[in-house]
Design a protein around this motif. Structure first.
Motif, short mmCIF file in Angstrom:
data_model
loop_
_atom_site.label_atom_id
_atom_site.label_comp_id
_atom_site.label_asym_id
_atom_site.label_seq_id
_atom_site.Cartn_x
_atom_site.Cartn_y
_atom_site.Cartn_z
N TRP A 87 -17.62 6.51 12.14
CA TRP A 87 -17.40 7.65 12.62
C TRP A 87 -16.14 8.29 12.01
CZ3 TRP A 87 -14.25 9.71 16.29
CH2 TRP A 87 -14.56 11.17 16.82
N ARG A 88 -14.91 7.47 12.49
CA ARG A 88 -13.82 8.08 12.00
C ARG A 88 -13.47 8.06 10.46
NH1 ARG A 88 -8.64 3.93 13.09
NH2 ARG A 88 -9.51 2.29 12.03
N ILE A 89 -14.30 7.24 9.73
CA ILE A 89 -14.11 7.23 8.54
C ILE A 89 -14.42 8.57 7.73
CG2 ILE A 89 -14.56 5.53 6.29
CD1 ILE A 89 -12.69 4.18 8.48
N TYR A 119 -12.84 -1.13 6.01
CA TYR A 119 -12.74 -2.66 5.83
C TYR A 119 -12.17 -3.34 6.86
CZ TYR A 119 -15.37 -2.03 1.33
OH TYR A 119 -16.49 -1.79 0.57
N GLU A 120 -11.40 -2.51 7.34
CA GLU A 120 -10.61 -3.37 8.53
C GLU A 120 -11.72 -3.86 9.66
OE1 GLU A 120 -7.20 -3.91 9.10
OE2 GLU A 120 -6.96 -3.06 7.28
N ASP A 121 -12.97 -3.23 9.72
CA ASP A 121 -13.78 -3.52 10.72
C ASP A 121 -14.60 -4.72 10.18
OD1 ASP A 121 -13.74 -1.54 12.89
OD2 ASP A 121 -13.25 -0.49 10.99
N VAL A 122 -14.08 -5.42 9.20
CA VAL A 122 -14.92 -6.85 8.71
C VAL A 122 -13.58 -7.46 8.27
CG1 VAL A 122 -16.92 -5.84 7.70
CG2 VAL A 122 -15.30 -6.09 6.24
N VAL A 170 -9.61 -7.37 10.12
CA VAL A 170 -8.93 -7.90 11.30
C VAL A 170 -9.80 -7.96 12.46
CG1 VAL A 170 -8.46 -5.38 11.88
CG2 VAL A 170 -6.90 -7.02 12.77
N VAL A 171 -10.80 -7.23 12.35
CA VAL A 171 -11.77 -7.43 13.69
C VAL A 171 -12.71 -8.68 13.50
CG1 VAL A 171 -14.21 -6.36 14.31
CG2 VAL A 171 -12.01 -4.91 13.74
N LYS A 172 -12.74 -9.35 12.39
CA LYS A 172 -13.40 -10.52 12.20
C LYS A 172 -12.40 -11.64 12.55
CE LYS A 172 -14.85 -13.41 8.15
NZ LYS A 172 -16.02 -14.20 8.18
N LYS A 186 0.91 -1.36 0.05
CA LYS A 186 -0.10 -0.08 0.08
C LYS A 186 0.82 1.51 -0.01
CE LYS A 186 -2.26 -1.64 3.57
NZ LYS A 186 -1.59 -0.63 4.44
N ASP A 187 2.05 1.28 0.84
CA ASP A 187 2.69 2.49 1.03
C ASP A 187 3.43 2.57 -0.22
OD1 ASP A 187 2.02 2.62 3.76
OD2 ASP A 187 4.01 1.92 4.39
N GLY A 188 3.88 1.57 -0.83
CA GLY A 188 4.72 1.90 -2.23
C GLY A 188 3.83 2.15 -3.21
N VAL A 222 -5.02 1.22 14.47
CA VAL A 222 -5.64 0.55 15.56
C VAL A 222 -6.57 1.79 16.03
CG1 VAL A 222 -5.78 -0.59 17.68
CG2 VAL A 222 -4.32 -1.31 16.15
N PRO A 223 -7.91 1.69 16.31
CA PRO A 223 -8.66 2.75 16.98
C PRO A 223 -8.36 3.39 18.19
CG PRO A 223 -10.16 0.83 15.87
CD PRO A 223 -8.79 0.49 15.88
N SER A 224 -8.41 4.78 18.16
CA SER A 224 -8.01 5.32 19.58
C SER A 224 -9.41 4.98 20.59
CB SER A 224 -7.84 6.76 19.45
OG SER A 224 -9.23 7.27 18.87
N ASN A 234 -5.50 4.38 3.30
CA ASN A 234 -4.42 3.50 3.45
C ASN A 234 -4.94 2.84 4.71
OD1 ASN A 234 -2.22 1.80 4.21
ND2 ASN A 234 -0.72 3.44 4.30
N ARG A 235 -5.96 1.49 4.13
CA ARG A 235 -6.43 0.91 5.08
C ARG A 235 -7.94 1.62 5.21
NH1 ARG A 235 -4.09 -3.64 7.67
NH2 ARG A 235 -1.73 -3.53 7.84
N SER A 236 -8.88 1.08 5.92
CA SER A 236 -10.22 1.83 5.57
C SER A 236 -11.20 1.26 6.70
CB SER A 236 -10.65 1.76 4.32
OG SER A 236 -10.98 0.29 4.15
P1 ADP Z 1 0.25 -0.52 8.01
O1 ADP Z 1 0.47 -1.87 8.37
O2 ADP Z 1 -1.23 0.12 7.43
O3 ADP Z 1 1.58 0.13 7.46
P2 ADP Z 1 0.65 -0.38 11.09
O4 ADP Z 1 1.73 -1.13 11.00
O5 ADP Z 1 0.43 1.18 11.80
O6 ADP Z 1 0.45 0.42 9.65
O7 ADP Z 1 -0.43 -1.15 11.19
C1 ADP Z 1 -1.94 -0.56 11.24
C2 ADP Z 1 -2.64 -1.63 12.23
O8 ADP Z 1 -4.03 -1.01 12.50
C3 ADP Z 1 -2.91 -2.98 11.48
O9 ADP Z 1 -2.64 -3.90 12.14
C4 ADP Z 1 -4.50 -2.99 11.21
O10 ADP Z 1 -5.06 -4.15 11.11
C5 ADP Z 1 -4.91 -2.19 12.62
N1 ADP Z 1 -6.11 -1.58 12.42
C6 ADP Z 1 -6.77 -0.55 11.46
N2 ADP Z 1 -7.96 -0.38 11.51
C7 ADP Z 1 -8.21 -1.19 12.50
C8 ADP Z 1 -9.66 -1.43 13.06
N3 ADP Z 1 -10.50 -0.79 12.97
N4 ADP Z 1 -9.57 -2.29 14.24
C9 ADP Z 1 -8.43 -3.04 14.71
N5 ADP Z 1 -7.33 -2.76 14.07
C10 ADP Z 1 -7.08 -1.89 12.94
#
Ligand code: ADP
Length: 276
Positions: free
Chosen positions: A113-115, A133-136, A138-140, A78-80, A101-103, A129-131
Motif C-alpha cells: 500500500w505505502r509503496i 523488498y524490505e518486506d522480504v 528485514v522482515v524475514k 544508497k545515499d551516496g 520502519v512502517p508507521s 531508497n529501500r523499498s
Molecule cells: P537508512 O538506513 O535507509 O539510511 P534508517 O537508518 O532510517 O535509513 O533505517 C531505516 C530502517 O527502516 C532500516 O533499518 C530498515 O530495515 C527499516 N525498514 C524499512 N522498511 C521496513 C519494513 N517494511 N519493515 C521493517 N523495517 C523496515
C-alpha cells in the motif's frame, strides 16, 4: 570474462539463471571493465549529460516513468549513489522516497500500500531508497513472517512489478553489494568523523551481527525476484567510483531504450508573432 563482456555492464551484472546466483561468489571489490577512478569519473560525466537530456524528454513526453529501486545492507552506499548519480538531474523530474520502519497506519494496510502511492507518475524518474523488498529482507531476517508468507510475497512482488511495467513504469533494481569488512570500515568512519556521527546507529551493530542471515535473505530474494522482465542488477559497491559509473551507465542506457520523444509542436508556431 572477455574484454567485450566486461564493458557490457548491463548484461554482466544482471541476475540471470537466477536459480544459480551465488552471493558468496560475488566479489564486491571487483571493478571489471574499468581500470581506475579517473576512467570511471569520465564515464559518469558522459552519462550525467545523457541522463540529463533524456530526463528532459521523458518529462516533456509525459507518457512513461522510470522507477529505480536501491537496496543494500547498512552503509551500502544508497545515499551516496543517489546524491552523486542523480543530484545533477533536474529536481523537478526526480522524486526520491526513503522507506523507513512502517508507521502504524502503514502497518494497518497490506505491505504494498505505502509503496504504490510513491511510484513515479508519467514523465518522472522515481528513486526508492529501500523499498517493498524490505518486506522480504528485514522482515524475514527478524522472523516477523514465516517462510510460507515470504514465498508468497516473492510472487506478489513479481506480479506487482509486472503490473507497473505493463502500465508504463519501467523498473530498474540495483543491489549495492559491499563486503562485511567494508561495512566495518564505513561504520568506523561514522564513529571517527564528527560530521558523520548523526549517521551512526547502535542498531546498525545489531543488524551487522545478523550479516549471514541478511546474505541468505538477499540471495533468496535475488533468486526469486529476477524475472527477465524485471531483473536485479548486483553491483560491486566497495569502490564508490565503480558503483557510480556502472549505475549511471545502466540508467542512461535504459532511458535511451525507453526512447522518450518531445511531443510534436502545435501547428502554425512559425506564423506566431510575439506582440511588442
Ligand atoms: P537508512 O538506513 O535507509 O539510511 P534508517 O537508518 O532510517 O535509513 O533505517 C531505516 C530502517 O527502516 C532500516 O533499518 C530498515 O530495515 C527499516 N525498514 C524499512 N522498511 C521496513 C519494513 N517494511 N519493515 C521493517 N523495517 C523496515
Amino acid at each position: 570474462m572477455t574484454e567485450k563482456e566486461t564493458k557490457n555492464w548491463e548484461k554482466f551484472f544482471r541476475v540471470t539463471n537466477s536459480d544459480e546466483f551465488d552471493y558468496a561468489k560475488f566479489d564486491p571489490d571487483a571493478t571489471p571493465g574499468l581500470s581506475d577512478r579517473e576512467e570511471a569519473k569520465a564515464i559518469q560525466a558522459v552519462n550525467t549529460e545523457r541522463m540529463h537530456d533524456l530526463q528532459e524528454r521523458l518529462y516533456a513526453e509525459n507518457k512513461q516513468a522510470l522507477l529505480i529501486v536501491l537496496q543494500a545492507l547498512d552503509t551500502g552506499g544508497k545515499d551516496g549513489a543517489i546524491r552523486t548519480i542523480f543530484g545533477p538531474l533536474n529536481p523537478q523530474g526526480v522524486q526520491v522516497t526513503s522507506f523507513k520502519v512502517p508507521s502504524a497506519q502503514e502497518l494497518a494496510h497490506d505491505y504494498l500500500w505505502r509503496i504504490h502511492q510513491h511510484t513515479p507518475p508519467k514523465g518522472m524518474i522515481g528513486i526508492f531508497n529501500r523499498s517493498h523488498y524490505e518486506d522480504v529482507l528485514v522482515v524475514k531476517v527478524h522472523r516477523l513472517i514465516d517462510e510460507k508468507v515470504v514465498r508468497k510475497r516473492y510472487a506478489q512482488i513479481n506480479a506487482f512489478e509486472d503490473h507497473l511495467q505493463e502500465n508504463g513504469v519501467k523498473i530498474l533494481k540495483f543491489h549495492l553489494c559491499i563486503s562485511r569488512d567494508e561495512q566495518r570500515k564505513r561504520l568506523q568512519q561514522r564513529l571517527d568523523k564528527p560530521d558523520k556521527h548523526w549517521k551512526f546507529s547502535r542498531n546498525d551493530l545489531a543488524e551487522r551481527a545478523r550479516w549471514d542471515e541478511y546474505v541468505e535473505a538477499y540471495q533468496a530474494m535475488l533468486r526469486n525476484c529476477s524475472p527477465a522482465s524485471a531483473p536485479w542488477y548486483v553491483i560491486p559497491a566497495n569502490k564508490k567510483w565503480y558503483r557510480n559509473a556502472i549505475i549511471s551507465q545502466i540508467v542512461a542506457d535504459t532511458l535511451a531504450k525507453m526512447d522518450p520523444q518531445f511531443p510534436p509542436p502545435e501547428e502554425g508556431l512559425d506564423k506566431i508573432v510575439i506582440p511588442e
